[in-house]
Design an enzyme around this catalytic site. Structure first.
Site, PDB file in Angstrom:
ATOM      1  N   LYS A 185       0.837  -1.146  -0.262  1.00 16.27           N
ATOM      2  CA  LYS A 185       0.153   0.075  -0.081  1.00 16.27           C
ATOM      3  C   LYS A 185       0.971   1.255  -0.117  1.00 16.27           C
ATOM      4  CE  LYS A 185      -4.529   0.878   0.287  1.00 16.27           C
ATOM      5  NZ  LYS A 185      -5.686  -0.109  -0.038  1.00 16.27           N
TER       6      LYS A 185
HETATM    7  P1  NAD Z   1     -13.123   8.290  -1.696  1.00 12.51           P
HETATM    8  O1  NAD Z   1     -12.014   9.201  -1.516  1.00 12.51           O
HETATM    9  O2  NAD Z   1     -13.726   7.992  -3.117  1.00 12.51           O
HETATM   10  O3  NAD Z   1     -14.508   8.528  -0.825  1.00 12.51           O
HETATM   11  C1  NAD Z   1     -14.201   8.667   0.523  1.00 12.51           C
HETATM   12  C2  NAD Z   1     -15.385   9.238   1.187  1.00 12.51           C
HETATM   13  O4  NAD Z   1     -15.389   8.971   2.433  1.00 12.51           O
HETATM   14  C3  NAD Z   1     -16.000  10.554   0.727  1.00 12.51           C
HETATM   15  O5  NAD Z   1     -17.511  10.464   0.581  1.00 12.51           O
HETATM   16  C4  NAD Z   1     -15.538  11.380   1.875  1.00 12.51           C
HETATM   17  O6  NAD Z   1     -16.389  12.589   1.882  1.00 12.51           O
HETATM   18  C5  NAD Z   1     -16.053  10.242   3.055  1.00 12.51           C
HETATM   19  N1  NAD Z   1     -15.096  10.824   4.261  1.00 12.51           N
HETATM   20  C6  NAD Z   1     -13.905  11.251   4.394  1.00 12.51           C
HETATM   21  N2  NAD Z   1     -13.451  11.486   5.756  1.00 12.51           N
HETATM   22  C7  NAD Z   1     -14.859  11.228   6.234  1.00 12.51           C
HETATM   23  C8  NAD Z   1     -15.053  11.238   7.498  1.00 12.51           C
HETATM   24  N3  NAD Z   1     -14.292  11.573   8.587  1.00 12.51           N
HETATM   25  N4  NAD Z   1     -16.399  10.766   8.058  1.00 12.51           N
HETATM   26  C9  NAD Z   1     -17.349  10.442   7.146  1.00 12.51           C
HETATM   27  N5  NAD Z   1     -16.808  10.408   5.741  1.00 12.51           N
HETATM   28  C10 NAD Z   1     -15.697  10.992   5.415  1.00 12.51           C
HETATM   29  O7  NAD Z   1     -12.681   6.906  -1.352  1.00 12.51           O
HETATM   30  P2  NAD Z   1     -12.970   5.148  -1.371  1.00 12.51           P
HETATM   31  O8  NAD Z   1     -12.215   5.124  -2.767  1.00 12.51           O
HETATM   32  O9  NAD Z   1     -14.357   5.352  -1.719  1.00 12.51           O
HETATM   33  O10 NAD Z   1     -12.575   4.779  -0.362  1.00 12.51           O
HETATM   34  C11 NAD Z   1     -13.274   4.345   0.841  1.00 12.51           C
HETATM   35  C12 NAD Z   1     -12.711   3.373   1.773  1.00 12.51           C
HETATM   36  O11 NAD Z   1     -12.713   2.213   1.178  1.00 12.51           O
HETATM   37  C13 NAD Z   1     -11.328   3.494   2.308  1.00 12.51           C
HETATM   38  O12 NAD Z   1     -11.282   3.057   3.427  1.00 12.51           O
HETATM   39  C14 NAD Z   1     -10.406   2.710   1.414  1.00 12.51           C
HETATM   40  O13 NAD Z   1      -9.033   2.230   1.799  1.00 12.51           O
HETATM   41  C15 NAD Z   1     -11.537   1.367   1.160  1.00 12.51           C
HETATM   42  N6  NAD Z   1     -11.221   0.773  -0.165  1.00 12.51           N
HETATM   43  C16 NAD Z   1     -11.234   1.427  -1.432  1.00 12.51           C
HETATM   44  C17 NAD Z   1     -11.158   0.637  -2.491  1.00 12.51           C
HETATM   45  C18 NAD Z   1     -11.105   1.250  -3.862  1.00 12.51           C
HETATM   46  O14 NAD Z   1     -11.214   0.564  -4.898  1.00 12.51           O
HETATM   47  N7  NAD Z   1     -11.233   2.586  -4.075  1.00 12.51           N
HETATM   48  C19 NAD Z   1     -11.002  -0.806  -2.431  1.00 12.51           C
HETATM   49  C20 NAD Z   1     -10.957  -1.217  -1.238  1.00 12.51           C
HETATM   50  C21 NAD Z   1     -10.957  -0.438  -0.197  1.00 12.51           C
END
Ligand code: NAD
Length: 418
Positions: free
Chosen positions: A110
């Site tokens: 990561k």
């Molecule tokens: P993203 O940046 O697209 O979205 C993040 C969301 O979380 C946004 O809506 C933001 O406003 C919100 N957010 C941020 N801080 C916050 C807080 N303090 N309280 C409430 N909401 C908050 O990110 P993503 O790609 O959707 O990733 C989200 C989670 O999923 C992360 O933990 C990431 O590691 C995990 N993840 C993502 C992927 C992927 O393919 N993108 C794959 C596996 C896991």
């Protein structure tokens, strides 16, 4: 009423806790245990970037490679102001267990850069992205370490990474996954993590003998993962009663119009004029009256200080490490089931693997082909974890970790490492 108490563990402690439980149960020898507890390599880079106003700012970037026993390192790259070394270590180890659980021929890694992407212009984000490929180049490669999107990054960043790599080393689309489709990305990757969350939710709902129709769901985080999970679940018949983003939560006990929320979020429309919803706090979202709670933002949001207030009967971990060990113990005692992150959000890395296959073979799959393969791989990992949980009389998290750790230990042994 939810509290805003501090989490009882860090993300790294949370991941180590799950690994320790598996290592003890599997009776791993101290040397193997130590080897899998620590990352194989860590790189910290200072990235100077000329900003639009002419100033030079220096950003700290990390790449942690936890294990490549089962194949090239694989894992996303996060753009967030809270990125630090320990957090990236936790996420890298999680990737090792996730790729092993889903039987992908990858290890775990990561990365991240400590920056608030919302405070950057598009040209500054491009400059940061190109800038970090210089120091990271020596540890990356299509058969060595393949990056992907995570919080704060998406197809544009992956396109710049691929282009910068091509400039430095020659054209190789398999250097990153999650690229735009026209640049060698795959159909279905943008939606994959959220769609996978919906698929696995449906699997456990059927397993529990519940009905998807009218099932009340709350989703924290309405970014890539949260919005696609909410949209897919509403299409599967669920009633999404609450969603939130970093600013606020939006609730409607009769169900939100998720399609309209998604449309507005993607068109960058701020505000929800004319929509039938009420605003609430992010803490209230986590303790909303619902059947399924899906944390899809940051880690450590469910902890010993608020787990007693959670009303959902099922927690589906779309985010990485959203539940501390303290909250996990409370959920177990209260009979609240938890679908662990290594299983629930694996759709992203599964479709990243499908993209990497297409890049390395120079072929393009249809959306149907990708979705069918994703569904089959999610189903297979879910069934294996359920079987193990039933056999060992343990939680799904413990079962998932035991399966994953076993597979990595077997690979380490077969490769004959000292
Ligand atoms: P993203 O940046 O697209 O979205 C993040 C969301 O979380 C946004 O809506 C933001 O406003 C919100 N957010 C941020 N801080 C916050 C807080 N303090 N309280 C409430 N909401 C908050 O990110 P993503 O790609 O959707 O990733 C989200 C989670 O999923 C992360 O933990 C990431 O590691 C995990 N993840 C993502 C992927 C992927 O393919 N993108 C794959 C596996 C896991």
């Amino acid at each position: 009423m939810a509290t805003t108490a501090q989490p009882d563990a860090t993300e790294l402690e949370t991941v180590e806790h799950a690994f320790d439980e598996a290592a003890t149960t599997l009776d791993l020898s101290p040397d193997v245990r130590e080897r899998l507890d620590l990352p194989e390599r860590e790189l910290i880079a200072q990235v100077p970037v000329r900003m639009d106003d002419g100033r030079v700012e220096v950003f700290t970037a990390y790449r942690v490679q936890h294990s490549n026993a089962r194949g090239p390192y694989k894992g996303g790259f996060r753009y967030h102001p809270k990125v630090d070394l320990d957090g990236v270590r936790a996420l890298a180890a999680t990737m090792t267990w996730k790729t092993a659980l889903t039987e992908l021929p990858f290890g775990g890694a990561k990365g991240g850069v400590n920056v608030d992407p919302k405070g950057l212009s598009s040209s500054e984000r491009q400059a940061v992205t190109r800038g970090l490929m210089g120091p990271l180049e020596c540890v990356l490669g299509p058969m060595k370490d393949i990056m992907a999107p995570d919080m704060g990054s998406g197809p544009p960043e992956m396109a710049w990474m691929m282009d910068e790599w091509s400039r430095l080393r020659g054209y190789a689309p398999a250097i990153v996954t999650g690229k735009p489709v026209v640049l060698g990305g795959t159909e279905g990757r943008v939606e994959a993590t959220g769609y996978g969350v919906a698929l696995i939710t449906r699997s456990i709902v059927h397993e529990l003998g519940w009905d998807m129709e009218g099932l009340r769901v709350a989703v924290q985080g309405f970014g890539n993962v949260g919005s696609h999970a909410a949209h897919s679940l509403s299409r599967m018949g669920c009633k999404v009663v609450g969603v939130s983003d970093v600013n606020s939560a939006y609730v409607n006990d009769s169900g939100l119009d998720v399609g309209e929320l998604v449309r507005r979020a993607r068109s960058g429309i701020i505000g929800h004029e004319g929509m039938d919803l009420e605003e609430a706090s992010n803490d209230e979202l986590l303790t909303l009256d619902c059947d399924v709670l899906i944390p899809a933002a940051l880690g450590m949001v469910l902890h010993a200080g608020n787990a007693d207030d959670v009303k959902a009967s099922l927690v589906v971990e779309a985010a990485n490490s959203p539940t501390t060990p303290g909250a996990d113990a409370i959920f177990e005692e209260r009979g609240i089931r938890v679908l662990p992150d290594v299983l629930a959000n694996a759709g992203g890395v599964i479709v990243s693997y499908l993209e990497w296959i297409q890049n390395t073979q120079n072929v393009q799959w249809s959306r149907r082909q990708v979705d069918d393969e994703l569904e089959e791989r999610m189903r297979s990992a879910f069934e294996a974890a359920c079987f193990r949980a039933h056999h060992d009389g343990c939680t799904l998290r413990q079962a998932a970790y035991r399966l994953a750790v076993e597979r990595v230990v077997e690979a380490v042994g077969l490769r004959g490492h000292p």
